[in-house]
Design a protein around this motif. Structure first.
Motif, PDB file in Angstrom:
ATOM      1  N   TRP A 107      12.760 -50.876   7.557  1.00  0.00           N
ATOM      2  CA  TRP A 107      12.890 -52.329   7.685  1.00  0.00           C
ATOM      3  C   TRP A 107      11.567 -53.064   7.498  1.00  0.00           C
ATOM      4  O   TRP A 107      11.549 -54.298   7.431  1.00  0.00           O
ATOM      5  CB  TRP A 107      13.443 -52.700   9.072  1.00  0.00           C
TER       6      TRP A 107
ATOM      7  N   ALA B  26       5.905 -55.433   4.906  1.00  0.00           N
ATOM      8  CA  ALA B  26       6.881 -56.513   5.146  1.00  0.00           C
ATOM      9  C   ALA B  26       7.160 -56.723   6.635  1.00  0.00           C
ATOM     10  O   ALA B  26       7.122 -55.787   7.433  1.00  0.00           O
ATOM     11  CB  ALA B  26       8.188 -56.195   4.432  1.00  0.00           C
ATOM     12  N   GLY B  27       7.452 -57.966   6.960  1.00  0.00           N
ATOM     13  CA  GLY B  27       7.882 -58.333   8.303  1.00  0.00           C
ATOM     14  C   GLY B  27       6.730 -58.725   9.215  1.00  0.00           C
ATOM     15  O   GLY B  27       5.546 -58.560   8.873  1.00  0.00           O
TER      16      GLY B  27
ATOM     17  N   HIS C 203      10.848 -60.085  12.934  1.00  0.00           N
ATOM     18  CA  HIS C 203      11.299 -60.436  11.575  1.00  0.00           C
ATOM     19  C   HIS C 203      11.114 -59.212  10.696  1.00  0.00           C
ATOM     20  O   HIS C 203       9.990 -58.688  10.593  1.00  0.00           O
ATOM     21  CB  HIS C 203      10.471 -61.608  11.045  1.00  0.00           C
ATOM     22  N   VAL C 204      12.209 -58.731  10.084  1.00  0.00           N
ATOM     23  CA  VAL C 204      12.152 -57.529   9.241  1.00  0.00           C
ATOM     24  C   VAL C 204      12.886 -57.783   7.923  1.00  0.00           C
ATOM     25  O   VAL C 204      13.665 -58.735   7.803  1.00  0.00           O
ATOM     26  CB  VAL C 204      12.756 -56.298   9.962  1.00  0.00           C
ATOM     27  N   HIS C 205      12.621 -56.900   6.958  1.00  0.00           N
ATOM     28  CA  HIS C 205      13.220 -57.011   5.624  1.00  0.00           C
ATOM     29  C   HIS C 205      14.067 -55.766   5.375  1.00  0.00           C
ATOM     30  O   HIS C 205      13.561 -54.795   4.807  1.00  0.00           O
ATOM     31  CB  HIS C 205      12.137 -57.045   4.562  1.00  0.00           C
ATOM     32  N   SER C 206      15.296 -55.742   5.789  1.00  0.00           N
ATOM     33  CA  SER C 206      16.145 -54.582   5.493  1.00  0.00           C
ATOM     34  C   SER C 206      16.948 -54.862   4.227  1.00  0.00           C
ATOM     35  O   SER C 206      17.207 -56.024   3.872  1.00  0.00           O
ATOM     36  CB  SER C 206      17.100 -54.301   6.651  1.00  0.00           C
TER      37      SER C 206
ATOM     38  N   ASN D  10      19.371 -58.348   3.230  1.00  0.00           N
ATOM     39  CA  ASN D  10      19.228 -59.084   1.967  1.00  0.00           C
ATOM     40  C   ASN D  10      20.514 -59.071   1.150  1.00  0.00           C
ATOM     41  O   ASN D  10      20.835 -60.063   0.484  1.00  0.00           O
ATOM     42  CB  ASN D  10      18.035 -58.546   1.183  1.00  0.00           C
TER      43      ASN D  10
ATOM     44  N   HIS E  10      15.261 -62.509   1.590  1.00  0.00           N
ATOM     45  CA  HIS E  10      13.978 -62.348   2.271  1.00  0.00           C
ATOM     46  C   HIS E  10      14.125 -61.398   3.471  1.00  0.00           C
ATOM     47  O   HIS E  10      13.614 -60.285   3.423  1.00  0.00           O
ATOM     48  CB  HIS E  10      13.457 -63.743   2.688  1.00  0.00           C
ATOM     49  N   GLY E  11      14.838 -61.786   4.514  1.00  0.00           N
ATOM     50  CA  GLY E  11      14.967 -60.900   5.667  1.00  0.00           C
ATOM     51  C   GLY E  11      15.635 -61.587   6.835  1.00  0.00           C
ATOM     52  O   GLY E  11      16.082 -62.733   6.735  1.00  0.00           O
TER      53      GLY E  11
ATOM     54  N   GLU F 190      21.676 -55.814  12.515  1.00  0.00           N
ATOM     55  CA  GLU F 190      21.591 -54.850  11.407  1.00  0.00           C
ATOM     56  C   GLU F 190      22.873 -54.016  11.313  1.00  0.00           C
ATOM     57  O   GLU F 190      23.304 -53.667  10.218  1.00  0.00           O
ATOM     58  CB  GLU F 190      20.355 -53.948  11.578  1.00  0.00           C
TER      59      GLU F 190
END
Ligand SMILES: CSCCC(=O)C(=O)COP(=O)(O)O
Ligand SMILES: [Zn+2]
Length: 209
Positions: free
Chosen positions: A22, A27-28, A96-99, A103, A171-172, A191
């Motif tokens: 993630w 990222a994040g 804040h995460v980017h999975s 997305n 983005h996330g 998630e």
């Protein structure tokens, strides 16, 4: 909790999220309130599996830097954390995460809202209903992060989201909670919903709300 411990707890959370895929490629960003009007946030561009206490910057709710190690700047997305802390006094931790699934799910949104699947697990997001019709807000992404923060500020002034989270399209996801554990649980539950929606779509299962 001692402030240094808080940074170590955030670093542990970041490593766990990195290992789940993630927070790849820096990222994040993660933050936690130190007091009502100040919070620690990850420094910009740092590898999220290797954070140490120097990789956190102290800022106030106006985004002014109070304490930073040499060469460290606050996350480029600090303004989003500010908006959440300003509008939601009980929020003390923001992740804040980017999975991939977050997305993909942005594409399932309609009119800026993603309908969450009516699962029992929504109770963990504070939704008590038997057959909930719960929408997660989805904000447009902008290269100027201040625009994302402004959109969130405007929306949160109208209404706080029904669950402790929000998506930014392509983005996330951002989730928050009253402490480290509840923020983690909220992120995990969102998630889970995203994975469920992606797999339901792949199996062509209609998700009834
Ligand atoms: C490689 S991720 C691009 C920036 C971003 O969206 C993010 O979450 C990380 O930004 P930061 O400044 O917090 O490192
Ligand atoms: Zn981001």
């Amino acid at each position: 909790m001692h402030h240094e411990d808080l940074r170590q707890e955030l670093a542990l959370a970041a490593r766990s999220f990195y290992e789940r895929g993630w927070m790849l490629g820096t990222a994040g960003n993660l933050s936690a309130r130190m007091a009502e009007d100040t919070f620690w946030i990850t420094a910009s561009g740092r590898p999220k599996d290797l954070l140490d206490t120097e990789d956190f910057v102290s800022v106030n709710l106006q985004g002014e830097v109070l304490l930073a190690a040499s060469g460290r700047k606050p996350s480029a997305e600090t303004a989003i954390h500010q908006v959440i802390y300003q509008h939601i006094p009980e929020a003390r931790v923001v992740f804040h995460v980017h999975s991939i699934e977050a997305n993909l799910c942005g594409h399932f949104a309609r009119n800026g809202q993603l309908r969450l699947p009516p699962l029992e697990m929504l109770k963990g997001l504070g939704v008590p209903d038997a057959e909930p019709e719960t929408d997660l807000p989805v904000f447009a992404n902008h290269q100027d992060v201040a625009r994302i923060a402004k959109d969130m500020d405007t929306a949160f002034t109208q209404a706080i989201p029904p669950v402790p989270g929000a998506l930014i399209h392509q983005h996330g996801v951002t989730a928050w909670g009253s402490d480290l554990l509840s923020a983690r649980h909220h992120l995990e539950l969102l998630e889970y919903c995203f994975r469920y929606l992606v797999q339901a779509k792949a199996l062509a299962i209609g998700v009834q709300a």
